[in-house]
Design a protein around this motif. Sequence first.
Motif, short mmCIF file in Angstrom:
data_model
loop_
_atom_site.label_atom_id
_atom_site.label_comp_id
_atom_site.label_asym_id
_atom_site.label_seq_id
_atom_site.Cartn_x
_atom_site.Cartn_y
_atom_site.Cartn_z
N UNK A 155 47.06 48.97 38.94
CA UNK A 155 46.50 49.35 40.23
C UNK A 155 45.79 48.16 40.89
N UNK A 156 45.00 47.45 40.09
CA UNK A 156 44.30 46.28 40.62
C UNK A 156 45.30 45.24 41.13
N UNK A 157 46.37 45.03 40.37
CA UNK A 157 47.37 44.02 40.76
C UNK A 157 48.11 44.44 42.04
N UNK A 158 48.35 45.74 42.19
CA UNK A 158 49.14 46.19 43.35
C UNK A 158 48.29 46.48 44.58
N UNK A 159 47.08 47.02 44.34
CA UNK A 159 46.26 47.48 45.47
C UNK A 159 45.01 46.64 45.68
N UNK A 160 44.75 45.68 44.80
CA UNK A 160 43.53 44.86 44.86
C UNK A 160 42.26 45.69 44.66
N UNK A 161 42.43 46.90 44.16
CA UNK A 161 41.27 47.72 43.80
C UNK A 161 41.69 48.58 42.62
N UNK A 162 40.76 48.84 41.70
CA UNK A 162 41.15 49.60 40.51
C UNK A 162 40.70 51.06 40.59
N UNK A 163 40.16 51.44 41.77
CA UNK A 163 39.70 52.83 41.87
C UNK A 163 40.59 53.62 42.83
N UNK A 164 40.48 54.93 42.75
CA UNK A 164 41.26 55.80 43.62
C UNK A 164 42.54 56.27 42.96
N UNK A 165 43.12 57.27 43.55
CA UNK A 165 44.35 57.87 43.02
C UNK A 165 45.51 57.51 43.92
N UNK A 166 46.65 57.23 43.34
CA UNK A 166 47.84 57.00 44.15
C UNK A 166 49.05 57.55 43.41
N UNK A 167 49.73 58.47 44.07
CA UNK A 167 50.89 59.14 43.48
C UNK A 167 51.97 58.16 43.04
N UNK A 168 52.22 57.14 43.88
CA UNK A 168 53.32 56.22 43.61
C UNK A 168 52.99 55.29 42.44
N UNK A 169 51.72 54.90 42.39
CA UNK A 169 51.27 54.09 41.25
C UNK A 169 51.48 54.89 39.96
N UNK A 170 51.12 56.16 39.99
CA UNK A 170 51.30 57.02 38.81
C UNK A 170 52.76 57.06 38.37
#
Lengths: 25, 199
Positions: free
Chosen positions: B47-62
């Motif tokens: 998540x950190x690598x893709x979104x630059x943040x490690x918090x929050x929920x993301x369906x596609x990341x899951x």
Amino acid sequence: RPAVMNAFELISTSQGLNLGTLFEK
Amino acid sequence: LSFRDLARLADESRCFSVNEVEALFELYKKISCSIIDDGLIHKEELQLALFKTSSGQNLFLDRVFDLFDEKKNGVIEFEEFIHALSVFHPLAPVEDKINFAFRLYDLRQTGFIEREEVMQMVIAILMESHVELSDDLLEAILDKTFEDADTDRDGKICQEEWKEFVLRHPNLLKNMTLPYLRDVTTAFPSFVFNTAVED
């Protein structure tokens, strides 16, 4: 009715699905 | 990683050379040590690598994490990383890309992409990009998509329909190819300090 986008076109723009970000410094 | 491991991974990937697997190990190390320094990629690290943040929920990341994590043990091991990334290689068979994308979008893993799942993904992408759409427009997007993809009109997209659909709309597979993978040894030149083989 105005032209409507394909749902998967929208979906594929998700940041979570664009792994190229992994390679960006 | 021994030379044997590297050679086996390169061989299994059918796309990467030993040096390229080594260069990808540099990337793997960077991601896998970003939060928990245990040499494994946890979801927060992806998540950190893709979104630059490690918090929050993301369906596609899951979904991406779930597909990478073949052993379903909650972490992405290096082998799994190489396996999944090889699908994204510009020279990987398009059939593999089509199947991978199908599995991504088949949220409940029923063997079909159902209208309900597409609705859920569209809502997720709208939230991710902070866009609001009326219910009418949302339904119109789904209607149009299913008119085009669901050729037997049973309200869900089977693998065969998906294949025909994406072959008619190849831009839908654009994110399944990473041009960076053509040239990973240049992107991660530091692999030469640890290389087991010189090309």
